[in-house]
Scaffold this active site. Sequence first.
Site, PDB file in Angstrom:
ATOM      1  N   CYS A 164      -0.326   3.874  -8.203  1.00 59.79           N
ATOM      2  CA  CYS A 164      -0.589   2.225  -7.797  1.00 59.79           C
ATOM      3  C   CYS A 164      -1.526   1.850  -7.874  1.00 59.79           C
ATOM      4  O   CYS A 164      -1.392   1.122  -9.024  1.00 59.79           O
ATOM      5  CB  CYS A 164      -0.238   2.955  -5.625  1.00 59.79           C
ATOM      6  SG  CYS A 164      -0.188   1.772  -5.181  1.00 59.79           S
ATOM      7  N   HIS A 198       4.746   5.107  -5.953  1.00 57.50           N
ATOM      8  CA  HIS A 198       4.365   6.183  -5.701  1.00 57.50           C
ATOM      9  C   HIS A 198       5.260   6.945  -5.530  1.00 57.50           C
ATOM     10  O   HIS A 198       6.381   7.332  -4.933  1.00 57.50           O
ATOM     11  CB  HIS A 198       4.415   5.763  -4.273  1.00 57.50           C
ATOM     12  CG  HIS A 198       3.267   5.025  -3.848  1.00 57.50           C
ATOM     13  ND1 HIS A 198       2.394   5.339  -3.401  1.00 57.50           N
ATOM     14  CD2 HIS A 198       3.035   3.265  -3.622  1.00 57.50           C
ATOM     15  CE1 HIS A 198       1.007   4.325  -2.700  1.00 57.50           C
ATOM     16  NE2 HIS A 198       1.782   3.038  -3.268  1.00 57.50           N
ATOM     17  N   GLU A 240       5.323  10.205  -5.259  1.00 55.90           N
ATOM     18  CA  GLU A 240       4.920  11.457  -3.710  1.00 55.90           C
ATOM     19  C   GLU A 240       5.956  10.617  -3.065  1.00 55.90           C
ATOM     20  O   GLU A 240       5.527  11.699  -1.971  1.00 55.90           O
ATOM     21  CB  GLU A 240       3.330  11.304  -3.292  1.00 55.90           C
ATOM     22  CG  GLU A 240       3.152  10.177  -2.925  1.00 55.90           C
ATOM     23  CD  GLU A 240       2.623   9.082  -3.484  1.00 55.90           C
ATOM     24  OE1 GLU A 240       2.032   7.566  -3.563  1.00 55.90           O
ATOM     25  OE2 GLU A 240       2.896   8.854  -4.973  1.00 55.90           O
TER      26      GLU A 240
END
Length: 208
Positions: A79, A182, A184
């Site tokens: 990001c 992202h 994650e």
Amino acid sequence: MVAIIDYDAGNVKSVEKAIEKLGAGHVLTSDPEVIKNADACILPGVGNFGDCMDKLRSRNLDTAIKDFVVSGKPFLGICVGLQLLFDESEESPECPGLGILKGKIIKFPASDNLKVPQIGWNNVNSCKGKLFEGISDDTYFYFVHSYYLKAADPSIVSSKCDYGVSFDSSVESGNVFATQFHPEKSSDHGLKILFNFLKLSGEVRDAD
């Protein structure tokens, strides 16, 4: 050991939990010496470009990141961690980025049809490179951003995405990798991206 850089810029805990889930050894750190000795390094980030750069510089982490990249060991930006790798951002014109890669961060154009920031799932295409091993075009990942990358060198772009404009959603240049989305927060496909990155340093391995 994977060093996750902690500089008070957002979602480090989400990244840490994802790395834990994959079973890789890791440390959350703002210590340049720990970063230097790590086998791989991750720079997460959420927030204002200029504020994030100021936090890195105040802790001498800008130099630590550049030195780590020069070492040839795998480095991943996520990001704002992607955006900081480049020269400049329209979000903070007075603040130069790390300049590790060449390009500019641009604000999404105003639109009646699309909300800015882009928040949510979007599909990426033109996927290539080591991070996307086992991942096909049009896979969906989770984004939260108001600014996007225009890389100076198209050859480093490893995926593209459309949100009013076509933009560069990830890059790969030697040992440097970065995603605007992202991983994650992107379910199984995001974990696969992180797994592919961790494989480069030997922190995880494919099942026999």
